[in-house]
Motif scaffolding. Structure first.
Motif, mmCIF file in Angstrom:
data_model
loop_
_atom_site.group_PDB
_atom_site.id
_atom_site.type_symbol
_atom_site.label_atom_id
_atom_site.label_comp_id
_atom_site.label_asym_id
_atom_site.label_seq_id
_atom_site.Cartn_x
_atom_site.Cartn_y
_atom_site.Cartn_z
ATOM 1 N N PRO A 8 -17.621 40.303 18.466
ATOM 2 C CA PRO A 8 -18.619 40.840 17.529
ATOM 3 C C PRO A 8 -18.742 42.351 17.739
ATOM 4 C CG PRO A 8 -19.729 39.780 19.374
ATOM 5 C CD PRO A 8 -18.248 39.668 19.631
ATOM 6 N N GLY A 10 -19.398 46.009 15.105
ATOM 7 C CA GLY A 10 -19.693 46.243 13.691
ATOM 8 C C GLY A 10 -19.565 47.676 13.221
ATOM 9 N N ARG A 11 -19.109 47.796 11.996
ATOM 10 C CA ARG A 11 -18.931 49.106 11.356
ATOM 11 C C ARG A 11 -20.051 49.369 10.344
ATOM 12 N NH1 ARG A 11 -14.725 46.697 12.924
ATOM 13 N NH2 ARG A 11 -13.243 47.837 14.210
ATOM 14 N N TYR A 16 -17.010 50.880 5.513
ATOM 15 C CA TYR A 16 -16.590 49.854 4.547
ATOM 16 C C TYR A 16 -16.195 50.520 3.223
ATOM 17 C CZ TYR A 16 -17.696 45.304 6.753
ATOM 18 O OH TYR A 16 -17.701 44.165 7.529
ATOM 19 N N ALA A 39 -21.866 44.150 11.615
ATOM 20 C CA ALA A 39 -21.719 45.384 10.823
ATOM 21 C C ALA A 39 -23.014 45.648 10.056
ATOM 22 C CB ALA A 39 -20.558 45.230 9.831
ATOM 23 N N ASP A 56 -20.512 34.673 8.571
ATOM 24 C CA ASP A 56 -19.881 34.837 9.888
ATOM 25 C C ASP A 56 -20.428 33.733 10.782
ATOM 26 O OD1 ASP A 56 -18.692 37.635 11.566
ATOM 27 O OD2 ASP A 56 -19.448 35.917 12.711
ATOM 28 N N PRO A 57 -19.574 33.159 11.662
ATOM 29 C CA PRO A 57 -20.117 32.113 12.554
ATOM 30 C C PRO A 57 -21.209 32.613 13.481
ATOM 31 C CG PRO A 57 -17.785 32.592 13.055
ATOM 32 C CD PRO A 57 -18.121 33.305 11.785
ATOM 33 N N LEU A 146 -10.670 41.126 10.696
ATOM 34 C CA LEU A 146 -10.502 39.738 11.168
ATOM 35 C C LEU A 146 -9.073 39.309 10.835
ATOM 36 C CD1 LEU A 146 -11.519 37.096 12.432
ATOM 37 C CD2 LEU A 146 -12.064 36.340 10.105
HETATM 38 C C1 LIG Z 1 -14.271 42.557 15.021
HETATM 39 S S1 LIG Z 1 -15.590 41.732 14.186
HETATM 40 C C2 LIG Z 1 -15.551 42.615 12.637
HETATM 41 C C3 LIG Z 1 -16.940 42.801 12.054
HETATM 42 C C4 LIG Z 1 -16.995 43.568 10.748
HETATM 43 N N1 LIG Z 1 -16.221 42.920 9.713
HETATM 44 C C5 LIG Z 1 -16.555 44.990 10.903
HETATM 45 O O1 LIG Z 1 -15.396 45.311 10.577
HETATM 46 O O2 LIG Z 1 -17.329 45.816 11.373
HETATM 47 C C6 LIG Z 1 -14.833 40.154 13.775
HETATM 48 C C7 LIG Z 1 -15.831 39.127 13.263
HETATM 49 O O3 LIG Z 1 -15.106 37.983 12.804
HETATM 50 C C8 LIG Z 1 -15.938 36.852 13.007
HETATM 51 N N2 LIG Z 1 -15.126 35.612 12.900
HETATM 52 C C9 LIG Z 1 -14.373 35.024 13.849
HETATM 53 N N3 LIG Z 1 -13.753 33.931 13.346
HETATM 54 C C10 LIG Z 1 -14.132 33.827 12.047
HETATM 55 C C11 LIG Z 1 -13.841 32.906 10.993
HETATM 56 N N4 LIG Z 1 -13.008 31.864 11.173
HETATM 57 N N5 LIG Z 1 -14.405 33.110 9.780
HETATM 58 C C12 LIG Z 1 -15.242 34.170 9.574
HETATM 59 N N6 LIG Z 1 -15.554 35.065 10.530
HETATM 60 C C13 LIG Z 1 -15.012 34.901 11.757
HETATM 61 C C14 LIG Z 1 -16.524 37.106 14.387
HETATM 62 O O4 LIG Z 1 -17.686 36.318 14.623
HETATM 63 C C15 LIG Z 1 -16.802 38.612 14.320
HETATM 64 O O5 LIG Z 1 -18.129 38.878 13.927
#
Ligand SMILES: C[S@@+](CC[C@H](N)C(=O)[O-])C[C@H]1O[C@@H](n2cnc3c(N)ncnc32)[C@H](O)[C@@H]1O
Length: 226
Positions: A8, A10-11, A16, A39, A56-57, A146
């Motif tokens: 976890p 966040g940006r 974005y 994020a 998001d989970p 992701l």
């Molecule tokens: C590196 S963070 C990116 C957060 C945001 N999108 C950003 O770029 O700032 C990756 C996120 O993917 C989520 N994640 C992991 N597996 C996932 C899934 N199968 N479906 C949706 N989200 C998932 C995680 O919980 C985490 O919050």
């Protein structure tokens, strides 16, 4: 960077907007932020009048638990950034300290906005490849850091199923970046494009005005047929 888990982190809305080349027209539609995690995109976009649902989970967790997880992954992320400084482009941020401070600001903004599990329709706890939305519920789905990023954690089939599900719920899907955590081109890009072609969508790769991982300055668009 090598990360053991999907973390976890966040940006901001500004990031974005740059990563996905978002226009005023894009922001006036119904938007799904998939894997938004901590994020601040949703909080900041909502404050500007946009209609955004994040999924998001981690939204199954209370804010304090998410905050604890952020604190727990921070040392690994900071160490990775210091160890691989040459893999990043330091034009938006002067260095690791400034970058981490900006990310922590964004995540603090998220934590202020996030009311906890099930308490807001803007934050839904679910995970790809099964999203709790009807067909075509969104004009635009955004996936930042992701798919493709975690190419070592999510295999080809997970990418294929995720793309199919995102195309089911949104008219257009945008994914950024197209490189993995080591800044290598993702091995799953071709399959995701083929999945879009088979579903009768157009796919297009656009350069964008954002590059932090070296070479990570392109997004994939999966669009309706012309
Ligand atoms: C590196 S963070 C990116 C957060 C945001 N999108 C950003 O770029 O700032 C990756 C996120 O993917 C989520 N994640 C992991 N597996 C996932 C899934 N199968 N479906 C949706 N989200 C998932 C995680 O919980 C985490 O919050």
């Amino acid at each position: 960077m090598q990360l053991r888990d999907i973390v976890p982190w966040g940006r901001s809305f500004g990031e974005y907007r740059a990563m996905f080349a978002l226009t005023g027209a894009d922001l006036s539609g119904r938007i799904l932020g998939c894997a938004d995690g901590p994020a601040s995109f949703n909080a900041e976009a909502t404050a500007r009048g946009a209609d955004v649902v994040s999924v998001d989970p981690i939204y199954a967790l209370a804010a304090e638990d998410i905050e604890r997880r952020i604190a727990a992954v921070r040392p690994e992320i900071e160490a990775g950034l210091h160890a691989h400084r040459e893999r990043f482009v330091w034009t938006h941020f002067d260095g690791v300290d400034e970058l981490v401070a900006a990310r922590l600001d964004s995540m603090a903004r998220f934590l202020l906005d996030y009311p906890g599990p099930g308490a807001s329709p803007r934050y839904r706890a679910a995970r790809l490849p099964d999203l709790p939305f009807s067909d075509g519920a969104f004009d635009l789905a955004l996936v930042s850091h992701l798919l493709f990023s975690y190419s070592d954690h999510l295999d080809a089939n997970a990418h294929r199923r995720a793309a199919a599900e995102l195309m089911r719920v949104a008219r257009e899907v945008r994914i950024f970046p197209l490189v993995d955590l080591q800044a290598r081109p993702s091995p799953h890009l071709e399959l995701v494009c083929a999945t879009a072609d088979a579903a009768g969508r157009q796919h297009r790769i656009d350069p964008v005005d954002y590059e932090f991982q070296r070479g990570g300055n392109r997004m994939l668009r999966l669009m309706p047929p012309a």
